[in-house]
Design a protein around this motif. Structure first.
Motif, PDB file in Angstrom:
ATOM      1  N   VAL A  83       1.107  -1.318  -0.280  1.00  0.00           N
ATOM      2  CA  VAL A  83       0.009  -0.097   0.277  1.00  0.00           C
ATOM      3  C   VAL A  83       0.429   1.452   0.037  1.00  0.00           C
ATOM      4  O   VAL A  83       0.882   2.367  -0.653  1.00  0.00           O
ATOM      5  CB  VAL A  83      -0.764   0.057   1.166  1.00  0.00           C
ATOM      6  CG1 VAL A  83      -1.558   1.344   1.623  1.00  0.00           C
ATOM      7  CG2 VAL A  83      -1.518  -1.211   0.646  1.00  0.00           C
ATOM      8  N   SER A  84       1.951   0.593   0.461  1.00  0.00           N
ATOM      9  CA  SER A  84       2.651   2.796   1.180  1.00  0.00           C
ATOM     10  C   SER A  84       3.652   2.792  -0.443  1.00  0.00           C
ATOM     11  O   SER A  84       3.684   3.819  -1.134  1.00  0.00           O
ATOM     12  CB  SER A  84       4.535   2.535   1.683  1.00  0.00           C
ATOM     13  OG  SER A  84       5.030   3.050   2.149  1.00  0.00           O
ATOM     14  N   VAL A 152       0.516  10.986  10.047  1.00  0.00           N
ATOM     15  CA  VAL A 152       0.920   9.993   8.781  1.00  0.00           C
ATOM     16  C   VAL A 152       1.799   9.356   8.420  1.00  0.00           C
ATOM     17  O   VAL A 152       1.168   8.034   7.768  1.00  0.00           O
ATOM     18  CB  VAL A 152       0.291  11.483   7.364  1.00  0.00           C
ATOM     19  CG1 VAL A 152       0.252  10.162   5.669  1.00  0.00           C
ATOM     20  CG2 VAL A 152      -0.937  11.956   7.411  1.00  0.00           C
ATOM     21  N   ALA A 153       2.779   9.738   8.050  1.00  0.00           N
ATOM     22  CA  ALA A 153       3.914   8.972   7.938  1.00  0.00           C
ATOM     23  C   ALA A 153       4.218   7.772   8.898  1.00  0.00           C
ATOM     24  O   ALA A 153       4.869   6.588   8.441  1.00  0.00           O
ATOM     25  CB  ALA A 153       5.593   9.771   8.328  1.00  0.00           C
ATOM     26  N   ALA A 154       3.512   7.954  10.346  1.00  0.00           N
ATOM     27  CA  ALA A 154       3.226   6.585  11.053  1.00  0.00           C
ATOM     28  C   ALA A 154       2.400   5.207  10.424  1.00  0.00           C
ATOM     29  O   ALA A 154       2.699   3.633  10.143  1.00  0.00           O
ATOM     30  CB  ALA A 154       2.918   6.865  12.415  1.00  0.00           C
ATOM     31  N   MET A 155       1.698   5.769  10.050  1.00  0.00           N
ATOM     32  CA  MET A 155       0.301   4.496   9.146  1.00  0.00           C
ATOM     33  C   MET A 155       1.550   4.399   8.064  1.00  0.00           C
ATOM     34  O   MET A 155       1.260   2.878   7.726  1.00  0.00           O
ATOM     35  CB  MET A 155      -0.702   5.716   9.181  1.00  0.00           C
ATOM     36  CG  MET A 155      -1.567   5.921   9.930  1.00  0.00           C
ATOM     37  SD  MET A 155      -3.275   7.325   9.446  1.00  0.00           S
ATOM     38  CE  MET A 155      -4.208   6.475   8.910  1.00  0.00           C
ATOM     39  N   CYS A 158       3.594   1.688   9.740  1.00  0.00           N
ATOM     40  CA  CYS A 158       3.799   0.612   9.812  1.00  0.00           C
ATOM     41  C   CYS A 158       2.711  -0.419   7.908  1.00  0.00           C
ATOM     42  O   CYS A 158       3.393  -0.958   7.950  1.00  0.00           O
ATOM     43  CB  CYS A 158       1.988   0.630  10.195  1.00  0.00           C
ATOM     44  SG  CYS A 158       2.595   1.148  11.648  1.00  0.00           S
ATOM     45  N   ALA A 159       2.217   0.373   7.017  1.00  0.00           N
ATOM     46  CA  ALA A 159       1.895  -0.140   5.756  1.00  0.00           C
ATOM     47  C   ALA A 159       3.034  -0.721   5.558  1.00  0.00           C
ATOM     48  O   ALA A 159       2.678  -2.034   4.149  1.00  0.00           O
ATOM     49  CB  ALA A 159       1.545   0.443   4.938  1.00  0.00           C
ATOM     50  N   HIS A 165      -1.637  -1.294  11.940  1.00  0.00           N
ATOM     51  CA  HIS A 165      -1.865  -0.328  12.923  1.00  0.00           C
ATOM     52  C   HIS A 165      -3.373   0.157  12.879  1.00  0.00           C
ATOM     53  O   HIS A 165      -3.723  -1.006  12.309  1.00  0.00           O
ATOM     54  CB  HIS A 165      -1.238   1.223  12.252  1.00  0.00           C
ATOM     55  CG  HIS A 165      -2.220   1.532  10.646  1.00  0.00           C
ATOM     56  ND1 HIS A 165      -3.779   1.856  10.953  1.00  0.00           N
ATOM     57  CD2 HIS A 165      -1.940   2.392   9.447  1.00  0.00           C
ATOM     58  CE1 HIS A 165      -3.536   2.298   9.704  1.00  0.00           C
ATOM     59  NE2 HIS A 165      -2.737   2.869   8.806  1.00  0.00           N
ATOM     60  N   SER A 166      -3.153  -0.016  13.995  1.00  0.00           N
ATOM     61  CA  SER A 166      -4.754   0.617  14.200  1.00  0.00           C
ATOM     62  C   SER A 166      -4.979   2.108  15.683  1.00  0.00           C
ATOM     63  O   SER A 166      -3.821   2.161  16.183  1.00  0.00           O
ATOM     64  CB  SER A 166      -5.348  -0.194  15.666  1.00  0.00           C
ATOM     65  OG  SER A 166      -6.021   0.088  16.836  1.00  0.00           O
ATOM     66  N   VAL A 167      -5.328   2.923  14.576  1.00  0.00           N
ATOM     67  CA  VAL A 167      -5.018   4.238  15.140  1.00  0.00           C
ATOM     68  C   VAL A 167      -6.424   5.090  15.971  1.00  0.00           C
ATOM     69  O   VAL A 167      -7.795   4.498  16.087  1.00  0.00           O
ATOM     70  CB  VAL A 167      -5.184   5.516  14.265  1.00  0.00           C
ATOM     71  CG1 VAL A 167      -5.170   6.773  14.535  1.00  0.00           C
ATOM     72  CG2 VAL A 167      -4.719   4.941  12.868  1.00  0.00           C
ATOM     73  N   VAL A 168      -5.719   5.649  17.386  1.00  0.00           N
ATOM     74  CA  VAL A 168      -7.155   5.923  18.667  1.00  0.00           C
ATOM     75  C   VAL A 168      -7.155   7.439  18.426  1.00  0.00           C
ATOM     76  O   VAL A 168      -5.864   7.886  18.456  1.00  0.00           O
ATOM     77  CB  VAL A 168      -5.873   4.933  19.746  1.00  0.00           C
ATOM     78  CG1 VAL A 168      -7.190   5.507  20.348  1.00  0.00           C
ATOM     79  CG2 VAL A 168      -6.453   3.889  19.348  1.00  0.00           C
ATOM     80  N   PHE A 169      -7.996   7.220  18.024  1.00  0.00           N
ATOM     81  CA  PHE A 169      -8.072   8.553  17.852  1.00  0.00           C
ATOM     82  C   PHE A 169      -8.064   9.479  19.299  1.00  0.00           C
ATOM     83  O   PHE A 169      -7.420   8.951  21.052  1.00  0.00           O
ATOM     84  CB  PHE A 169      -9.940   8.974  18.109  1.00  0.00           C
ATOM     85  CG  PHE A 169     -10.366  11.353  18.313  1.00  0.00           C
ATOM     86  CD1 PHE A 169      -9.689  11.896  17.249  1.00  0.00           C
ATOM     87  CD2 PHE A 169     -10.281  11.736  18.848  1.00  0.00           C
ATOM     88  CE1 PHE A 169      -9.938  13.590  17.445  1.00  0.00           C
ATOM     89  CE2 PHE A 169     -11.283  12.833  19.213  1.00  0.00           C
ATOM     90  CZ  PHE A 169     -11.145  13.703  18.396  1.00  0.00           C
TER      91      PHE A 169
END
Ligand code: WTA
Length: 661
Positions: A83-84, A152-155, A158-159, A165-169
Motif C-alpha cells: 500500500v505504501s 500520516v508517516a506512522a501509518m 506500518c503499511a 496499525h490501529s489508530v486511536v483518536f
C-alpha cells in the motif's frame, strides 16, 4: 423527524455545473449508468478491471472475488502489492517526486510543506526504525498521534513493513487506549509528547503511560514518541524511544514488504450496538482500490487540485481521505492540526483562501457551528474571504440538514460548487452512496445514488426489497472490495452484526434506516436503527456510555442512555441515572452531573460526555424489568407521553425524569 420531513418536501434540484461536467472523470449520467451497467452484467470483471487500472501490483491476481467462505469474502486474493508503495514510490516514478504532498498547518498557524520525495524518505526511515525495534509483518501497532506529517508517516510506515496499525483518536481516554492495546494485541505504540489544539497543549504520552498503569499492556515492547512540543514527559528506559533518535541513522530507502491482497492493513475500533467497541478489520488491496476510486470519482481529484479533508486520522475519514487515498492519487493535500474555532471562527475559510484549496471535505456539525459563529462574529463569515479556488465541496459523517446544505452551498461554495453528501461507514472503507460532481443533480439532504458497483438497496425485516418511497433497512446486496473483512478476534460477531440471518444471511446490513425517493430513487438516510448514536459525526454506543456510568460504583446504581436531536451536534447524549443515594436536587444535582460527566470523559473520552443527565428514583420498566427506552427517548426530546404506560411498573417516576438538571 424534522429533517426527514423537510427532505421529503425538498424540491430544489441543483444540476451538475457545466464546468464540473466538462472536467470530471465520470462525466454525465450516461457515463455513470454505463459503469453501473458494467458492474451489473459482469461484477467481478468490473472490479477486476479497476483493480488492474488503479493499483500497481507486485504479483498480479488471477481471481477477482472468492465467495467460497461467504460472508468472509476475499478480493484479488492471490495478488501481492504494498500500500505504501502505491501511495509514495508510485509518485516518485510518475513525475510527482518534487510535488508537495502535504501542506501541514499547525495549530499556531505555522505552515510547512513536504514533497512526495521527502515524505517517502521519512516513511522509509520510520519503517526501518520500526524494523530495528523488531516490528514485523502482521504485528499490531497502536497509533495515538496528533494531526501531523508524522502521524500520516506512522501509518504509511506500518503499511510499508506489513504491520497492521490501529489508530486511536487523540481525544480518547487512557482506558480506551488500554482496551484497544489489549484487544488488538499490540506490541508497539507510536505517540507524541503532546498535541496542540486551540492554543492549548494536551498530553498524549501521559495518557499512554496511564494506559500502561491500568495493566494488560505487557506485550508492548516499544513506545515511539514524536516530539511535538518538547515539554517534559516520562520516558521509560529501554521501552520508550524518541522518533528523532529512532530514525536518525536509518536509510532513506526501505524495500517494502509485499503483502497478499487480503493482508490486514489496519484495524479501526468503532462503536456497535452492544458491548465494547469492535475492531473493524480492513484489507490492503480492496481497501486501497476503493480509497483511490472514490477520491478520483467523488472528488474528481486531479493533478492540480489542493484537497482538504478536515477529519482526524483517528477516524476512518482520516484514513481513506488523508492517509491513503489522496496520496495514492498524487494530489497535494492539507493536514491541519488545530480546530475550526481558533484563533477565530474564520480559520477554515482563511485556510481555504491561503492554500487555494479546490476540494473541501468536512462534517455537517462543523458547518452548523460555523453558521452560528458567523452570525455572532460577522467578520468571520465566509463572504469575507476569497474562496474562488473551491470547485467541489463534501460532507460526511451524519445527515446534513437542508438548511446547512444551502448555507454551505451559497456561502462557502459561492453557489458554484456541487456538494458531495457522502454516505459511508468505518465498515465500508469509503463512500458507498454519494453524488458524483459531473453527474448527479443534487437535492439538499439526500446522499443521492450508489457509487458505481455498490448494490445498495432498502429492505424490510425479512430482507425483501421495499418499494421506493417506503422506509426500511439500508443494505448492500453484494460484497465490494473495501468492505470490512471481519471484527478482529470475533468473526461470530462480524457475521451476526452485518449478515444477520433474519435478512437471509447474505445482505450487508449497514445499521441505518433509509428511504428512496418515489420518483428519483434518491436515497435519504434516516439515522441508525440500533443503539448507536451520532454526536457531531462521532459514533458512540449507548451501551458503552451506560457501562461507563455504572462503573462509577460509589455513586451510580443504574443508568440508561439515549440520544435526542440536537440542532448543533445532530444528536446529543441524554443519560437517565439512578443514584445509590437519595435523588439530588438544586446545586447538589448540578455538582453530581459535573462529576458524572468528568467520569465518562475519563472512562471513554470527552466526546462521550452526556450533555443532559437526569436523576430518578428508578427507571421506567415493564413489569418484567425491561427498561422502556422508547419512553426515555420521548422524555429526552421533551415530548408529551402519549404512549400507553399501563404496562409500566412505576409510572410515577416519569415526572421526575422529565426534568433536566
Ligand atoms: C452516519 C463515518 C447520513 C450513518 C464515515 C453511518 C451518515 C455512520 C452520512 C457511520 C451521511 C455517515 N448522511 N448519515 N452522508 N455519513 N453517516 O463509522 O449513521 O464513523 O452509519 O463513518 O455515520 O459512522 P462512521
Amino acid at each position: 423527524m424534522a429533517t426527514i420531513d423537510s427532505v421529503l418536501q425538498e424540491n430544489r434540484v441543483f444540476p451538475p455545473p457545466a464546468d464540473a461536467v466538462a472536467r470530471a472523470t465520470i462525466s454525465g449520467m450516461a457515463a455513470y449508468e454505463a459503469l453501473c451497467k458494467e458492474a451489473e452484467t459482469d461484477y467481478s470483471g468490473f472490479w477486476g478491471r479497476l483493480a488492474r487500472e488503479h493499483l500497481v501490483w507486485k504479483k498480479p491476481f488471477t481471481q477477482t472475488l472468492d465467495e467460497s467462505g461467504a460472508p468472509f469474502y476475499k478480493w484479488f486474493a492471490d495478488g501481492a502489492l504494498n500500500v505504501s508503495w502505491n501511495c509514495l514510490d508510485r509518485n516518485l516514478e510518475n513525475g510527482n517526486a518534487d510535488k508537495v504532498a502535504l501542506i501541514f498547518e499547525a495549530d499556531d498557524g505555522k505552515v510547512s510543506k513536504v514533497t512526495f520525495r521527502e515524505l517517502h524518505a521519512l516513511v522509509c526511515k520510520f519503517a526501518n526504525g520500526l524494523k530495528s525495534r523488531g516490528v514485523k509483518k502482521g504485528d499490531r501497532v497502536l497509533i495515538y498521534m496528533p494531526m501531523s506529517v508524522e502521524g500520516v508517516a506512522a501509518m504509511q510506515a506500518c503499511a510499508r513493513i506489513g504491520a497492521t496499525h490501529s489508530v486511536v483518536f487523540g481525544g480518547f481516554s487512557a482506558k480506551s487506549v488500554q482496551e484497544r492495546v489489549v484487544d488488538a494485541g499490540a506490541t508497539a505504540i507510536i505517540t507524541a509528547d503532546e498535541q496542540c489544539r486551540g492554543g492549548k497543549n494536551i498530553g498524549l504520552k501521559v495518557v499512554v503511560d496511564e494506559a500502561f498503569s491500568l495493566g494488560g499492556c505487557e506485550a508492548v515492547h516499544s513506545v515511539i514518541v514524536y516530539q511535538r512540543t518538547g515539554n517534559a514527559i516520562n520516558m521509560a528506559a529501554g521501552r520508550d524511544v524518541w522518533l528523532h533518535d529512532l530514525i536518525k541513522d536509518q536509510a532513506a530507502t526501505c524495500e517494502p514488504e509485499w503483502v497478499e491482497a487480503e493482508h490486514p492493513l489496519f484495524l479501526l475500533y468503532t462503536s456497535g450496538s452492544t458491548g465494547k467497541p469492535k475492531g473493524v478489520q480492513h484489507s490492503s488491496a480492496g481497501y486501497l482500490l476503493h480509497a483511490i476510486l472514490t477520491n478520483k470519482w467523488t472528488f474528481d481529484l486531479k493533478g492540480d487540485d489542493t484537497f482538504w479533508c478536515t477529519a482526524d486520522i483517528g477516524w476512518v475519514t482520516g484514513h481513506t481521505y488523508i492517509a491513503y487515498g489522496p496520496l495514492a492519487c498524487g494530489v497535494t493535500q492539507i493536514v491541519f492540526e488545530g480546530v475550526p474555532t481558533y484563533p477565530d471562527t474564520g480559520r477554515f475559510w482563511r485556510m481555504i483562501q491561503d492554500h487555494k484549496v479546490s476540494v473541501f471535505y468536512t462534517a455537517p456539525t462543523a458547518i452548523r457551528s460555523l453558521i452560528k459563529a458567523s452570525e455572532n462574529a460577522p467578520a468571520t463569515h465566509p463572504r469575507n474571504y476569497k474562496l474562488d479556488s473551491l470547485r467541489i465541496l463534501g460532507s460526511v459523517g451524519e445527515p446534513i440538514n437542508p438548511e446547512a446544505w444551502m448555507w454551505y452551498h451559497d456561502n462557502v461554495g459561492g453557489g458554484r460548487c456541487p456538494i458531495m453528501d457522502t454516505f459511508w461507514q468505518t465498515e465500508t472503507g469509503g463512500h458507498v452512496i454519494t453524488p458524483l460532481p459531473g453527474v448527479t443533480p443534487l437535492v439538499p439532504g439526500s446522499c443521492t445514488l450508489p457509487f458505481p458497483g455498490i448494490q445498495a438497496a432498502i429492505v424490510d425485516e425479512t430482507g425483501n426489497d421495499v418499494e421506493w418511497g417506503k422506509g426500511g433497512f439500508l443494505v448492500i446486496k453484494r460484497p465490494w472490495p473495501s468492505m470490512i473483512r471481519t471484527i478482529w478476534g470475533d468473526p461470530e460477531r462480524f457475521q451476526k452484526s452485518y449478515f444477520p440471518t433474519d435478512l437471509g444471511g447474505k445482505l450487508y446490513l449497514a445499521g441505518d434506516g433509509a428511504v428512496r425517493d418515489a420518483k428519483t430513487g434518491y436515497f435519504t438516510i434516516m439515522g441508525r436503527i440500533d443503539d448507536v448514536l451520532n454526536v457531531s459525526g462521532h459514533r458512540m454506543g449507548t451501551m458503552e456510555i451506560e457501562s461507563a456510568l455504572v462503573s462509577c460504583t460509589e455513586l451510580v446504581a443504574e443508568a440508561a442512555v439515549v440520544g435526542r436531536p440536537d440542532d448543533l451536534t445532530g444528536e446529543a447524549i441524554c443519560a437517565f441515572v439512578v443514584l445509590k443515594r437519595a435523588r439530588p436536587t438544586g446545586d447538589e444535582a448540578k455538582k453530581i452531573v459535573k462529576q458524572l460527566q468528568d467520569w465518562v470523559a475519563k472512562e471513554i473520552g470527552p466526546i462521550a460526555k452526556p450533555k443532559d443527565i437526569r436523576f430518578g428514583d428508578n427507571l421506567p420498566k415493564t413489569r418484567s424489568g425491561k427498561i422502556m427506552r422508547r419512553l426515555l427517548r420521548a422524555l429526552a426530546k421533551g415530548e408529551e407521553i402519549t404512549q400507553d404506560v399501563s404496562t409500566l411498573e412505576n409510572p410515577a417516576i416519569l415526572d421526575q425524569l422529565k426534568q433536566s438538571v
